[in-house]
Design an enzyme around this catalytic site. Structure first.
Site, PDB file in Angstrom:
ATOM      1  N   LEU A 193      10.861 -20.492  -2.158  1.00 15.48           N
ATOM      2  CA  LEU A 193      10.118 -19.472  -1.885  1.00 15.48           C
ATOM      3  C   LEU A 193       8.786 -19.592  -2.554  1.00 15.48           C
ATOM      4  O   LEU A 193       8.881 -19.623  -3.720  1.00 15.48           O
ATOM      5  CB  LEU A 193      10.586 -18.156  -1.793  1.00 15.48           C
ATOM      6  CG  LEU A 193       9.832 -16.979  -1.493  1.00 15.48           C
ATOM      7  CD1 LEU A 193       9.434 -16.749  -0.163  1.00 15.48           C
ATOM      8  CD2 LEU A 193      10.324 -15.493  -2.140  1.00 15.48           C
ATOM      9  N   HIS A 210       2.467   2.862  -8.927  1.00 10.39           N
ATOM     10  CA  HIS A 210       2.429   1.247  -8.976  1.00 10.39           C
ATOM     11  C   HIS A 210       3.638   0.712  -9.743  1.00 10.39           C
ATOM     12  O   HIS A 210       4.185  -0.328  -9.359  1.00 10.39           O
ATOM     13  CB  HIS A 210       1.186   0.792  -9.973  1.00 10.39           C
ATOM     14  CG  HIS A 210      -0.050   1.449  -9.224  1.00 10.39           C
ATOM     15  ND1 HIS A 210      -0.622   1.179  -8.066  1.00 10.39           N
ATOM     16  CD2 HIS A 210      -1.115   2.225  -9.802  1.00 10.39           C
ATOM     17  CE1 HIS A 210      -1.630   1.920  -7.749  1.00 10.39           C
ATOM     18  NE2 HIS A 210      -1.836   2.234  -8.815  1.00 10.39           N
ATOM     19  N   ASP A 248       0.903  -1.225   0.017  1.00  6.67           N
ATOM     20  CA  ASP A 248      -0.202   0.074  -0.193  1.00  6.67           C
ATOM     21  C   ASP A 248       0.913   1.204  -0.030  1.00  6.67           C
ATOM     22  O   ASP A 248       1.690   1.342   0.676  1.00  6.67           O
ATOM     23  CB  ASP A 248      -0.958   0.038   1.149  1.00  6.67           C
ATOM     24  CG  ASP A 248      -2.111   0.820   0.994  1.00  6.67           C
ATOM     25  OD1 ASP A 248      -2.263   1.553  -0.056  1.00  6.67           O
ATOM     26  OD2 ASP A 248      -2.735   1.125   2.121  1.00  6.67           O
TER      27      ASP A 248
HETATM   28  C1  IPE Z   1      -1.377   0.113  -3.437  1.00  8.56           C
HETATM   29  O1  IPE Z   1      -1.189   1.338  -3.578  1.00  8.56           O
HETATM   30  C2  IPE Z   1      -1.668  -0.478  -4.891  1.00  8.56           C
HETATM   31  C3  IPE Z   1      -2.752  -1.221  -5.224  1.00  8.56           C
HETATM   32  C4  IPE Z   1      -3.825  -1.300  -4.293  1.00  8.56           C
HETATM   33  C5  IPE Z   1      -3.148  -1.837  -6.246  1.00  8.56           C
HETATM   34  P1  IPE Z   1      -2.491   2.457  -3.494  1.00  8.56           P
HETATM   35  O2  IPE Z   1      -2.884   2.645  -5.191  1.00  8.56           O
HETATM   36  O3  IPE Z   1      -3.562   1.916  -2.682  1.00  8.56           O
HETATM   37  O4  IPE Z   1      -1.733   3.761  -3.127  1.00  8.56           O
HETATM   38  P2  IPE Z   1      -2.263   4.800  -1.991  1.00  8.56           P
HETATM   39  O5  IPE Z   1      -2.931   4.056  -1.008  1.00  8.56           O
HETATM   40  O6  IPE Z   1      -3.456   5.529  -3.035  1.00  8.56           O
HETATM   41  O7  IPE Z   1      -1.048   5.657  -1.683  1.00  8.56           O
HETATM   42 MG    MG Z   2      -4.104   2.346  -0.652  1.00  5.73          MG
END
Ligand code: IPE
Ligand code: MG
Length: 221
Positions: free
Chosen positions: A114, A19, A2
């Site tokens: 793993l 991402h 996250d």
């Molecule tokens: C996590 O990062 C990735 C996925 C859920 C695909 P986020 O996209 O939730 O990033 P924030 O929480 O908005 O910063």
């Molecule tokens: Mg998030």
């Protein structure tokens, strides 16, 4: 995993670039897990709730995960990593991505160092609903159903219970992740956004885990 969006926002980048930057974190953590002798690592890549995001971001995530598998599965295979997936294989997941997932699982099936389980289109409540459906379809006897019967019908019955559960980005929520498997997990919350997370952060979480006293409902031994 996250905090990708916030990591990008902090740098004046698009969320999708966050991402993309998460890929380096994932591979560093996989290498760190191998170094630490961890044999099961499960990462939350896409939840059953993530479909609520804007179409552009969802489409990016589908394409990105597909390309990541194609670009990096040979490397993971050479590292001795067995790739598995948990989640619902419903119509919303592009066929091409499902194919890449199946190919990656088959390619790495013999590896044992793993097991990297990628939770994709995953939600714990959906998983439990699917397990209950399976039991009903099998005509299970309600009088004898026990915990093992449920556990055997989860997406990966071989996956052990979670020992250490880590959430990045300063959020203190479970967000429908591995609810059954984490009944006695030690939880560690870190403020680091996922793209900045590295093997040292994983080692730090493991050290924290080692300081915990696990009693599983019993008394101090
Ligand atoms: C996590 O990062 C990735 C996925 C859920 C695909 P986020 O996209 O939730 O990033 P924030 O929480 O908005 O910063
Ligand atoms: Mg998030």
């Amino acid at each position: 995993m996250d905090g990708n969006g916030r990591w990008a926002q902090e740098r004046g980048l698009k969320r999708t670039e966050g991402h993309a930057a998460g890929e380096a974190a994932l591979f560093d953590v996989v290498e760190g897990a191998l170094e630490l002798g961890i044999s099961w690592l499960t990462v939350y890549a896409f939840s059953t709730e993530n479909w609520r995001r804007p179409g552009d971001e969802v489409r990016f995530l589908m394409r990105f995960n597909e390309s990541l598998l194609v670009r990096r599965r040979d490397e993971l295979n050479e590292m001795g990593v067995r790739i598995r997936f948990i989640g619902r294989r419903d119509w919303r997941v592009p066929k091409r991505l499902l194919r890449r997932m199946d190919e990656s699982v088959a390619l790495t099936a013999a590896n044992r160092k793993l097991t990297l389980t990628i939770a994709f289109n995953y939600g714990s409540r959906a998983e439990l609903v699917d397990a209950v459906k399976a039991l009903l379809l099998e005509g299970a006897d309600p009088g004898t159903i026990d915990e093992a019967d449920i556990a055997k019908r989860l997406y990966d019955p071989e996956m052990p219970d979670v020992d250490l559960w880590v959430r990045t980005s300063g959020e203190h929520r479970i967000s429908n992740y591995l609810l059954w498997q984490s009944a006695y997990a030690e939880m560690v919350f870190v403020d680091t956004f996922w793209p900045a997370f590295r093997r040292d952060d994983l080692a730090g979480a493991v050290a924290e885990y080692q300081r915990r006293d696990r009693r599983f409902g019993g008394l101090k031994g």
